[in-house]
Design a protein around this motif. Structure first.
Motif, mmCIF file in Angstrom:
data_model
loop_
_atom_site.group_PDB
_atom_site.id
_atom_site.type_symbol
_atom_site.label_atom_id
_atom_site.label_comp_id
_atom_site.label_asym_id
_atom_site.label_seq_id
_atom_site.Cartn_x
_atom_site.Cartn_y
_atom_site.Cartn_z
ATOM 1 N N ARG A 271 -3.201 -10.295 3.397
ATOM 2 C CA ARG A 271 -2.428 -9.804 2.595
ATOM 3 C C ARG A 271 -1.460 -8.845 3.382
ATOM 4 N NH1 ARG A 271 -6.456 -9.416 -1.584
ATOM 5 N NH2 ARG A 271 -8.201 -10.194 0.090
ATOM 6 N N PRO A 272 -0.290 -8.028 2.278
ATOM 7 C CA PRO A 272 -0.081 -6.860 3.399
ATOM 8 C C PRO A 272 -0.623 -6.204 3.313
ATOM 9 C CG PRO A 272 1.402 -8.293 1.873
ATOM 10 C CD PRO A 272 0.136 -8.782 1.357
ATOM 11 N N VAL B 110 -1.183 -2.863 3.419
ATOM 12 C CA VAL B 110 -0.556 -2.109 2.188
ATOM 13 C C VAL B 110 -1.656 -2.144 1.307
ATOM 14 C CG1 VAL B 110 0.970 -0.966 3.663
ATOM 15 C CG2 VAL B 110 1.540 -2.642 1.394
ATOM 16 N N GLU B 111 -2.250 -3.550 0.821
ATOM 17 C CA GLU B 111 -2.487 -4.066 -0.925
ATOM 18 C C GLU B 111 -3.479 -3.786 -0.860
ATOM 19 O OE1 GLU B 111 -1.838 -8.242 -1.513
ATOM 20 O OE2 GLU B 111 0.715 -7.993 -1.793
ATOM 21 N N PRO B 112 -4.747 -3.297 -1.799
ATOM 22 C CA PRO B 112 -5.673 -2.689 -1.666
ATOM 23 C C PRO B 112 -6.639 -3.693 -1.200
ATOM 24 C CG PRO B 112 -4.733 -2.159 -4.036
ATOM 25 C CD PRO B 112 -3.261 -3.035 -2.759
ATOM 26 N N ALA C 83 -6.940 -5.192 1.207
ATOM 27 C CA ALA C 83 -6.758 -6.655 2.800
ATOM 28 C C ALA C 83 -7.553 -6.254 3.760
ATOM 29 C CB ALA C 83 -5.571 -5.921 3.024
ATOM 30 N N THR D 233 -1.383 -17.216 3.541
ATOM 31 C CA THR D 233 -1.351 -15.854 3.303
ATOM 32 C C THR D 233 -0.951 -14.831 4.724
ATOM 33 O OG1 THR D 233 -3.530 -16.389 4.735
ATOM 34 C CG2 THR D 233 -3.713 -16.550 2.446
ATOM 35 N N HIS E 261 3.091 -11.725 3.606
ATOM 36 C CA HIS E 261 3.461 -10.648 3.936
ATOM 37 C C HIS E 261 4.392 -9.867 5.279
ATOM 38 C CE1 HIS E 261 -0.028 -10.360 7.035
ATOM 39 N NE2 HIS E 261 0.687 -9.384 7.708
#
Lengths: 333, 333
Positions: free
Chosen positions: B233-234, B236-238, B240, B271, B275
């Motif tokens: 996932r991106p 920056v996302e928690p 990841a 997935t 992002h």
């Protein structure tokens, strides 16, 4: 002597009108390492625009160099002004430039022209020479693009051109032809290239022009230099006479037609060679004679003058006006 | 889909060890027009030197960029220090770089990728794009040369490469092979090229790499980017998770091998796409899978890190250490 194994058999759809040599001495500051003569280059570029796209208004030119300028962080704003009209039909020119104060130091310091890539100095000099000449090529392409000329930089090395004992053997010009047919102005340059016998050498702009002229048969070839043309003795000497016309015969020999030189017993080769301290003029006139032998007029004149405007326009093809200053080298059957 | 009409039938004498992609985002400042990330580029160049010429002492490197530096009027003085020993045998690498903050503005403003050279905006954009990407190419060649890497800039346009409806059709790699055999490191780049169907388009660095990999069968391919690799996932996302290994099957499909993702029902394509705001990561993984399908390992990792040193060294070919951070994409028979 030359074999063109990989040359394209197909001539360009558009006939090439002119091949222009921008002499290194005309566009760079000869004694200042890697320094462009910006003023001269701008004037030469403007004259080329007038020859390529006649009747353009210099105030209305939309540049094709959209890179940021020194000290600015934004691209130029005129980019929004391009119209949706079809592109103006431009004449087919090819530009070939010399190195001047670019490449020369790197090539002579390392002896790239003598070959031997297994020596670290030669290998490094090859890389350094290409960096220097390609950076000049980029600046010339940018200067032409700023004048609205659709210029495309093309390096002989990348085109796959190579030599055998310093004579061109492989020079597939199909990509040059494709670029012309697509409406672009190819901008080539003297370059460090691979050599099948001595591993590497320098391929000069003059040799490239001879090859392109033989393959593409342009209407005429113009050499733009930093002097008016070829003189009968060093131009700084009192009484030096500009040779205005040279006739080339079938067998490649040549003689001065205009003006009539006083001492006709003196061979012209000698008088030209006599002031050739840089080794440039003899090569130039020999190369020019080889092109003229193909029936293609060659004009040597000073860059950025009224005389270069006339040479580039093609009006000399008919007759050469008395007030034109330069050297015309033409075939005489 | 691809036809390589003009490809050289002769494989290089030297086997190509690695093709390296220098991602535009890794070596330029993404949001600053035509600005190189000098620090990153220097680190990447230094790491490439270590991979190419192992056991070199960075203090003893003799640079191959002899052009004058900003603010100086003389060439560098170390030019006299080259020895007469044969050149060190270096590994055969090919470098291909993206455009980053170079070329992007020019190409997207004019729509060069959509074709139509008869429109003034597209013609000018083509010229402007080539000016921008070739100026980046020159700077990368110089940075590599300063590290003692015998780098040679080669533009796809000048090499005569062209496309048909954006797929590569002509890509004669014989000059790339000759450059490698002569001991040089070719440095290619994404470029504006001619297209037989739509007149022109943009040939991306990733497509070039796929073509070169298919033709030259390198031992491995490394993509150097500005992130550690592909995440679920991106980044920056928690939470990841970095995907460390992807297996590619005969039919081109691929799946995550390491780590085991929690939600295995979720297709990886999705997935990854999730992002992919810049459109870069999906293309990258698709291109990487096509290369891996040929039996060539692909490593995606962050430029200028210990992980990129490992990827470039080739030690990942055996097994991938647990502490290596990056994405390995490999063929699984």
């Amino acid at each position: 002597m030359e074999q063109n194994k990989a040359s394209a058999p197909v001539p360009p759809t558009k006939r090439v009108r002119c091949i222009v040599k921008l002499g290194g001495a005309a566009i760079t500051c000869k004694n200042k390492l890697e320094t462009i003569d910006e003023e001269n280059l701008k004037e030469v570029s403007s004259q080329l625009r007038q020859a390529l796209i006649p009747n353009t208004d210099s105030a209305k030119v939309l540049g094709m160099d959209w890179s940021k300028r020194p000290g600015q962080s934004e691209p130029p704003s005129f980019v929004d002004e391009f119209s949706d009209q079809p592109v103006a039909d431009s004449e087919s020119f090819i530009v070939v430039h010399g190195a001047g104060s670019f490449g020369h130091f790197q090539a002579s310091k390392s002896g790239v022209h003598k070959g031997g890539l297994s020596r670290p100095l030669v290998q490094a000099g090859f890389v350094a020479t290409r960096i220097s000449v390609t950076s000049l090529n980029l600046e010339i392409v940018r200067a032409l693009a700023r004048e609205g000329i659709p210029s495309i930089g093309m390096s002989p090395f990348s085109c796959g051109w190579s030599t055998c004992q310093r004579n061109m053997t492989e020079a597939d010009i199909s990509i040059v032809i494709k670029a012309i047919d697509a409406g672009f102005i190819p901008v080539l340059h003297g370059d460090a290239v691979l050599d099948t016998l001595q591993e590497c050498t320098i391929l000069s702009g003059d040799v490239i022009i001879r090859h392109l002229a033989a393959e593409l048969k342009p209407e005429f070839v113009v050499f733009l230099t930093d002097v008016l043309g070829v003189y009968d003795r060093p131009p700084v000497e009192p009484g030096a006479v500009l040779i205005q016309e040279i006739a080339v015969r079938e067998d490649g020999s040549w003689s001065v037609v205009k003006p009539r030189l006083e001492d006709t017993s003196k061979p012209v080769e000698f008088t030209v060679a006599a002031h050739d301290t840089t080794g440039g003029m003899v090569t130039k006139i020999t190369e020019a004679a080889m092109i003229a032998k193909l029936g293609i007029d060659v004009y040597i004149t000073k860059a950025g003058t009224d005389h270069s405007v006339k040479a580039l326009s093609g009006i000399l093809k008919g007759s050469i006006p008395d007030d034109w200053l330069g050297t015309a080298i033409r075939y005489m059957s």
